[in-house]
Write a protein that holds these residues in place. Structure first.
Motif, PDB file in Angstrom:
ATOM      1  N   ALA A  46       0.837  -1.208   0.000  1.00  0.00           N
ATOM      2  CA  ALA A  46       0.000   0.000   0.000  1.00  0.00           C
ATOM      3  C   ALA A  46       0.869   1.254   0.000  1.00  0.00           C
ATOM      4  N   GLN A  47       1.970   1.222   0.731  1.00  0.00           N
ATOM      5  CA  GLN A  47       2.879   2.375   0.731  1.00  0.00           C
ATOM      6  C   GLN A  47       3.388   2.650  -0.676  1.00  0.00           C
ATOM      7  N   GLU A  48       3.747   1.601  -1.373  1.00  0.00           N
ATOM      8  CA  GLU A  48       4.248   1.761  -2.735  1.00  0.00           C
ATOM      9  C   GLU A  48       3.128   2.210  -3.678  1.00  0.00           C
ATOM     10  N   GLU A  49       1.976   1.589  -3.579  1.00  0.00           N
ATOM     11  CA  GLU A  49       0.846   1.897  -4.456  1.00  0.00           C
ATOM     12  C   GLU A  49       0.363   3.333  -4.296  1.00  0.00           C
ATOM     13  N   PHE A  50       0.281   3.805  -3.043  1.00  0.00           N
ATOM     14  CA  PHE A  50      -0.313   5.103  -2.761  1.00  0.00           C
ATOM     15  C   PHE A  50       0.716   6.210  -2.523  1.00  0.00           C
ATOM     16  N   GLY A  51       2.009   5.858  -2.472  1.00  0.00           N
ATOM     17  CA  GLY A  51       3.043   6.866  -2.268  1.00  0.00           C
ATOM     18  C   GLY A  51       2.965   7.532  -0.907  1.00  0.00           C
ATOM     19  N   ILE A  52       2.659   6.740   0.120  1.00  0.00           N
ATOM     20  CA  ILE A  52       2.501   7.260   1.480  1.00  0.00           C
ATOM     21  C   ILE A  52       3.336   6.437   2.441  1.00  0.00           C
ATOM     22  N   SER A  53       3.481   6.930   3.656  1.00  0.00           N
ATOM     23  CA  SER A  53       4.125   6.179   4.725  1.00  0.00           C
ATOM     24  C   SER A  53       3.052   5.680   5.681  1.00  0.00           C
ATOM     25  N   LEU A  54       3.153   4.417   6.037  1.00  0.00           N
ATOM     26  CA  LEU A  54       2.243   3.820   7.006  1.00  0.00           C
ATOM     27  C   LEU A  54       3.051   3.252   8.157  1.00  0.00           C
ATOM     28  N   THR A  55       2.489   3.297   9.339  1.00  0.00           N
ATOM     29  CA  THR A  55       3.128   2.678  10.495  1.00  0.00           C
ATOM     30  C   THR A  55       2.507   1.312  10.731  1.00  0.00           C
ATOM     31  N   ASP A  56       3.112   0.548  11.621  1.00  0.00           N
ATOM     32  CA  ASP A  56       2.572  -0.766  11.965  1.00  0.00           C
ATOM     33  C   ASP A  56       1.185  -0.657  12.588  1.00  0.00           C
ATOM     34  N   ASP A  57       0.856   0.505  13.114  1.00  0.00           N
ATOM     35  CA  ASP A  57      -0.426   0.707  13.786  1.00  0.00           C
ATOM     36  C   ASP A  57      -1.549   1.143  12.844  1.00  0.00           C
ATOM     37  N   ASP A  58      -1.256   1.396  11.588  1.00  0.00           N
ATOM     38  CA  ASP A  58      -2.269   1.934  10.681  1.00  0.00           C
ATOM     39  C   ASP A  58      -3.267   0.885  10.183  1.00  0.00           C
ATOM     40  N   LEU A  59      -2.817  -0.323   9.942  1.00  0.00           N
ATOM     41  CA  LEU A  59      -3.699  -1.381   9.464  1.00  0.00           C
ATOM     42  C   LEU A  59      -3.683  -2.535  10.463  1.00  0.00           C
ATOM     43  N   HIS A  60      -4.874  -2.940  10.890  1.00  0.00           N
ATOM     44  CA  HIS A  60      -5.022  -4.012  11.878  1.00  0.00           C
ATOM     45  C   HIS A  60      -5.922  -5.105  11.333  1.00  0.00           C
ATOM     46  N   ALA A  61      -5.801  -6.302  11.895  1.00  0.00           N
ATOM     47  CA  ALA A  61      -6.606  -7.445  11.465  1.00  0.00           C
ATOM     48  C   ALA A  61      -8.100  -7.170  11.601  1.00  0.00           C
ATOM     49  N   LYS A  62      -8.486  -6.376  12.578  1.00  0.00           N
ATOM     50  CA  LYS A  62      -9.907  -6.117  12.818  1.00  0.00           C
ATOM     51  C   LYS A  62     -10.448  -4.940  11.997  1.00  0.00           C
ATOM     52  N   ASN A  63      -9.579  -4.256  11.246  1.00  0.00           N
ATOM     53  CA  ASN A  63     -10.045  -3.181  10.355  1.00  0.00           C
ATOM     54  C   ASN A  63     -10.900  -3.767   9.244  1.00  0.00           C
ATOM     55  N   THR A  64     -11.974  -3.054   8.913  1.00  0.00           N
ATOM     56  CA  THR A  64     -12.725  -3.411   7.714  1.00  0.00           C
ATOM     57  C   THR A  64     -11.993  -2.819   6.513  1.00  0.00           C
ATOM     58  N   LEU A  65     -12.333  -3.300   5.351  1.00  0.00           N
ATOM     59  CA  LEU A  65     -11.726  -2.738   4.145  1.00  0.00           C
ATOM     60  C   LEU A  65     -12.088  -1.266   4.003  1.00  0.00           C
ATOM     61  N   SER A  66     -13.300  -0.920   4.378  1.00  0.00           N
ATOM     62  CA  SER A  66     -13.731   0.472   4.336  1.00  0.00           C
ATOM     63  C   SER A  66     -12.898   1.337   5.279  1.00  0.00           C
ATOM     64  N   GLU A  67     -12.657   0.848   6.490  1.00  0.00           N
ATOM     65  CA  GLU A  67     -11.824   1.591   7.447  1.00  0.00           C
ATOM     66  C   GLU A  67     -10.404   1.748   6.921  1.00  0.00           C
ATOM     67  N   ALA A  68      -9.866   0.694   6.342  1.00  0.00           N
ATOM     68  CA  ALA A  68      -8.507   0.753   5.798  1.00  0.00           C
ATOM     69  C   ALA A  68      -8.424   1.764   4.656  1.00  0.00           C
ATOM     70  N   ALA A  69      -9.435   1.786   3.798  1.00  0.00           N
ATOM     71  CA  ALA A  69      -9.451   2.764   2.699  1.00  0.00           C
ATOM     72  C   ALA A  69      -9.500   4.181   3.256  1.00  0.00           C
ATOM     73  N   HIS A  70     -10.243   4.368   4.336  1.00  0.00           N
ATOM     74  CA  HIS A  70     -10.316   5.690   4.972  1.00  0.00           C
ATOM     75  C   HIS A  70      -8.942   6.104   5.507  1.00  0.00           C
ATOM     76  N   VAL A  71      -8.225   5.173   6.133  1.00  0.00           N
ATOM     77  CA  VAL A  71      -6.872   5.458   6.630  1.00  0.00           C
ATOM     78  C   VAL A  71      -5.969   5.858   5.467  1.00  0.00           C
ATOM     79  N   LEU A  72      -6.042   5.113   4.379  1.00  0.00           N
ATOM     80  CA  LEU A  72      -5.209   5.420   3.213  1.00  0.00           C
ATOM     81  C   LEU A  72      -5.558   6.782   2.629  1.00  0.00           C
ATOM     82  N   ASP A  73      -6.850   7.086   2.549  1.00  0.00           N
ATOM     83  CA  ASP A  73      -7.278   8.417   2.068  1.00  0.00           C
ATOM     84  C   ASP A  73      -6.713   9.524   2.951  1.00  0.00           C
ATOM     85  N   ALA A  74      -6.809   9.348   4.262  1.00  0.00           N
ATOM     86  CA  ALA A  74      -6.321  10.364   5.200  1.00  0.00           C
ATOM     87  C   ALA A  74      -4.813  10.564   5.062  1.00  0.00           C
ATOM     88  N   LYS A  75      -4.083   9.481   4.868  1.00  0.00           N
ATOM     89  CA  LYS A  75      -2.627   9.585   4.701  1.00  0.00           C
ATOM     90  C   LYS A  75      -2.283  10.318   3.395  1.00  0.00           C
TER      91      LYS A  75
END
Length: 80
Positions: A46-75
């Motif tokens: 995702a970092q490569e695809e979106f050109g962003i930096s993510l931490t280990d805390d940004d994506l979790h097993a309990k995240n929905t795909l919608s929540e993950a997309a929101h995190v990526l949008d915010a980044k």
């Protein structure tokens, strides 16, 4: 859904054997059977695809795909 969501599902399909037509925004990574190693690999992809930096805390097993997309949008907004 958003283009970010579609791109995220594309990453999952390309690298993790997830069928694009068989996932929904409310599915969690846990439900898709992505373990912690797969989440690390997804984070790197995702970092490569979106050109962003993510931490280990940004994506979790309990995240929905919608929540993950929101995190990526915010980044992406933060980068601009």
């Amino acid at each position: 859904m958003s283009s970010t969501y579609d791109r995220l599902v594309g990453l999952l399909a390309k690298g993790f054997g997830v069928e694009e037509g068989e996932v929904a925004p409310e599915d969690t990574f846990e439900e898709l059977e992505l373990d912690s190693l797969a989440l690390v690999e997804l984070t790197l992809a995702a970092q490569e695809e979106f050109g962003i930096s993510l931490t280990d805390d940004d994506l979790h097993a309990k995240n929905t795909l919608s929540e993950a997309a929101h995190v990526l949008d915010a980044k992406q907004v933060a980068v601009r």
